[in-house]
Write an enzyme that holds these catalytic residues in place. Structure first.
Site, PDB file in Angstrom:
ATOM      1  N   CYS A 192       0.818  -1.212   0.000  1.00 32.26           N
ATOM      2  CA  CYS A 192       0.000   0.000   0.000  1.00 32.26           C
ATOM      3  C   CYS A 192       0.849   1.258   0.000  1.00 32.26           C
ATOM      4  O   CYS A 192       0.379   2.324  -0.344  1.00 32.26           O
ATOM      5  CB  CYS A 192      -1.002   0.007   1.148  1.00 32.26           C
ATOM      6  SG  CYS A 192      -0.434  -0.785   2.620  1.00 32.26           S
ATOM      7  N   GLN A 221       6.731  -8.403   2.927  1.00 31.53           N
ATOM      8  CA  GLN A 221       6.090  -8.093   1.649  1.00 31.53           C
ATOM      9  C   GLN A 221       7.078  -8.289   0.490  1.00 31.53           C
ATOM     10  O   GLN A 221       6.706  -8.783  -0.573  1.00 31.53           O
ATOM     11  CB  GLN A 221       5.568  -6.653   1.677  1.00 31.53           C
ATOM     12  CG  GLN A 221       4.312  -6.531   2.531  1.00 31.53           C
ATOM     13  CD  GLN A 221       4.031  -5.106   2.980  1.00 31.53           C
ATOM     14  OE1 GLN A 221       4.936  -4.269   3.043  1.00 31.53           O
ATOM     15  NE2 GLN A 221       2.782  -4.820   3.294  1.00 31.53           N
TER      16      GLN A 221
END
Lengths: 437, 278
Positions: A50, A120
């Site tokens: 994000c 991530q």
């Protein structure tokens, strides 16, 4: 071979831009394949969170690769390049290595030292491995980035005082509700950040947990994990009035909670305050919800503001971490450079050795009455000639391997001697790889 | 007479020091300033009690008969109630808001003539001290509600706009501030109601009528209705937070007008003639 990175992050682009350029984490095959189809790219990797989108590639032509990757990012998302261009950055060579090391070590994160980004990147790398878009260079590069991140985490205090977006959310909740003991939380969707924030809330006293998800089984699973209750996604708004804190992180392309719905919910709660945390990109909750009295909506960007003060301590530690990055860049960049020079030297040497052997054989078969001593003398002379001929060029290659001109010499040597292109499967190069821990 | 004025001035000075201490504590965020401020304030309050007692003994009537006395009494009840509040909420930030207010009342009180008013036979009734004590305790509680309201609005603004200053860390949570508002209301409203009722009973015994629509009475009634509306809104409609904070501030402004404005701009039985020294 060069490493290049094209990307954008929370530092260069607002959430409105980032959410349009994000890659869906569940469908990475297509973008990865398309990325690798770009002519100058040899290997490719996409990190999409994000807070950032990073395209990382190994290429022989860094400038054209960068241009192609910028264009790819725009074309893939059907956005005019001019529109996103000012938000993009690109790095080559040493800068690219530094950038990824810094990102993996969370030195470039919104919350300095937050731990999620490493996971991530590992996930992103997992996809690149799965779809075979990562080769020798990216494999090595990413593993190095992971070990650098790990080293920084253990050797500096950058990750001490668990400051993260999720922890910041808890601190904010305390400024709204004071005590969290009698409060309820609803988790909408699933995501690492969301679950982490929920864990923080629960460990800080939140007693009631509701979980909802488009896939009801997942909601049930998560609910069981948190000792909570799963509610069907279709009816989640009916249960919103029961909770004080909402954590949302769905992959929905549009808002799942609008202004009017929230007004109604606040009214049903008799205006008891509600704290809504929208971690999703694209966002799940209409930002206008924040205008409602007693509703406090924070999106990913807003949470950044909150943690700034808490980050001052970590910033001191970041200096140490940067020093480690610099040190590791040196090592890795050396390796990357060797990757091109070493096989060239090996090929050059074996090429001349082959000539020497062939010529010695021919000479000895013509001159049959040579004594062993004479043979040895001729052999020594041939070896000395090969070594003397090779001495200067190899010294030159080795000396210039850390400079940009090094590749020009490598290229010249390969062309002049018509040496075969190096293969990444080359054993000598393999042995340069340190074993992974 | 001289003794009580001297005591009053010393009290004022102590409150001044306490206020400075609170403000320094808030700015530097050093806990020790807040702690000493509180003890200084307690010291000031004890001295203030003595001051009022001496004044009472000197003039022979409850010391709320002149503007000077009323202001002093107002400040006294404000500090007293704050100190009680502090036992429950322990928030030095509230002290930093309350002590300047009390100091301002004291300074005004110091400016007003300190001559003892001529003993009005009307004031010589048991209802008088009951009426004024209830009324001023109500004033004190509502002053705290208003200050908590200002703090709420400041904090709410920061949480809402997501722009934080150093104050963000010092101010209590929104929930705490809102519960102060509610607590103040549940204490202040009965005090005020009883104050008005006792006043009416006293008026009946003094003038032979419960209610005479004197400007002060009218304004007190307006203020009472404001707080009644807020209490009703809180209990049945679910008003809270910002709206309740704004109401508490408006209510207190109204209350201050009842206290000052009526004296200065309007005339009636409650007017302190001694304001001009007569």
């Amino acid at each position: 071979m060069h490493i290049v990175i094209v990307g954008l992050s929370h530092k260069t682009a607002p959430v409105e831009v980032r959410e349009r350029l994000a890659f869906a984490p569940t469908a990475m095959e297509r973008p990865l394949r398309q990325l690798l189809d770009l002519p100058p790219l040899a290997e490719g990797l996409i990190v999409s969170t994000c807070n950032r989108v990073e395209l990382c590639a190994a290429t022989k032509e860094p400038d054209s690769a960068v241009a192609a990757m910028r264009r790819f990012l725009a074309d893939y998302h059907d956005i005019a390049l001019e529109e996103i261009d000012p938000h993009l950055y690109d790095y080559q060579g040493e800068d690219a290595i530094r950038h990824l090391f810094r990102v993996a070590a969370s030195l470039d994160s919104m919350v300095l030292g937050e731990p999620q980004i490493l996971g991530q990147i590992k996930t992103a790398y997992g996809y690149a491995v799965e779809f075979k878009t990562a080769g020798l260079i990216l494999n090595r590069f990413l593993h190095k980035a992971f070990s650098v991140a790990k080293r920084i985490r253990t050797e500096t205090g950058i990750a001490s005082n668990a400051v993260s977006v999720s922890f910041a959310a808890v601190e904010l909740a305390r400024k709204i509700f004071d005590k969290l003991d009698d409060k309820g939380v609803m988790i909408i969707g699933a995501g690492e950040m969301c679950e982490l924030a929920a864990k923080h809330f629960i460990s800080n006293g939140v007693t009631k947990t509701l979980v909802t998800n488009r896939t009801f089984e997942r909601a049930e699973k998560l609910a069981a994990e948190f000792n909570g209750r799963a509610v069907p996604f279709e009816q989640f708004t009916d249960h919103l009035a029961e909770v004080d804190i909402v954590l949302t992180s769905t992959g929905a392309p549009n808002f799942i909670l609008g202004h009017r719905q929230m007004e109604e919910i606040i009214r049903r709660r008799k205006h008891k305050p509600m704290f809504l945390i929208d971690i999703a990109v694209p966002r799940d909750i209409d930002p206008k919800v924040n205008d409602i009295d007693n509703a406090y909506l924070y999106d990913v960007d807003d949470l950044q503001e909150v943690v700034q003060a808490n980050l001052k301590e970590r910033k001191k530690e970041a200096g140490k971490a940067e020093a480690i990055v610099d040190q590791e860049i040196g090592q890795f960049y050396q390796w990357l450079a060797n990757l091109d020079v070493k096989p060239t030297i090996i090929a050059l040497r074996s090429h001349l050795e082959k000539i020497r052997e062939q010529e010695l054989e021919r000479t000895f078969s013509n001159l049959k009455d040579l004594t062993d001593k004479q043979k040895k003398g001729i052999e020594a002379m041939a070896s000395a000639m090969v070594n003397k001929i090779l001495h200067k060029p190899i010294a030159m290659l080795k000396r210039t391997q850390d400079e940009t001109s090094g590749e020009d010499y490598v290229d010249a040597v390969r062309s002049l001697f018509d040496l075969p292109a190096p293969s990444f499967e080359d054993k000598d190069i393999r042995t340069l790889d340190e074993p992974e821990q | 007479m001289i003794v009580d004025v001297l005591l009053f001035k010393i009290t004022l000075l102590i409150y001044f020091v306490a206020t400075i201490c609170y403000l320094v504590g808030v700015i530097t965020r050093k806990e020790q300033f807040n702690r000493s401020a509180k003890w200084i304030l307690i010291g000031g309050f004890v001295l203030h009690c003595i001051t009022l007692k001496v004044r009472w003994l000197t003039t022979g009537i409850t010391p709320v008969a002149s503007l000077h006395e009323s202001l002093s009494f107002f400040a006294w009840s404000l500090i007293g109630i704050y100190l009680l509040f502090d036992l429950r909420y322990r928030t030095p930030m509230l002290g930093a808001f309350i002590s300047p207010l009390a100091l301002a009342l004291m300074i005004l009180g110091a400016a007003a003539p300190k001559k003892a008013p001529a003993v009005n036979p009307m004031l010589d009734s048991w209802w008088f001290p009951i009426h004024v004590t209830l009324a001023f305790l109500g004033y004190g509680v509502f002053a705290i509600a208003a200050m908590a309201g200002i703090m709420y609005l400041l904090q709410e603004r920061m949480v809402k706009s997501k722009k934080f200053s150093g104050l963000f860390y010092r101010l209590p949570s929104l929930d705490t501030l809102d519960s102060m508002n509610y607590k103040c209301l549940t204490f202040g409203f009965p005090l005020m109601t009883m104050g008005i009722i006792s006043g009416a009973i006293w008026a009946n015994s003094a003038w032979g009528g419960y209610w005479r629509w004197d400007p002060k009475e009218t304004w007190a009634l307006i203020t009472w209705f404001l707080y009644a509306a807020l209490l009703h809104g809180r209990l049945s409609i679910g008003w809270r937070g910002r709206r309740a904070a704004i109401f508490a501030i408006i209510g207190f402004c109204c209350l201050l007008f009842t206290f000052f404005g009526v004296n200065l701009f309007l005339s009636g039985e409650h007017t302190f003639r001694s304001f001009t020294g007569e």
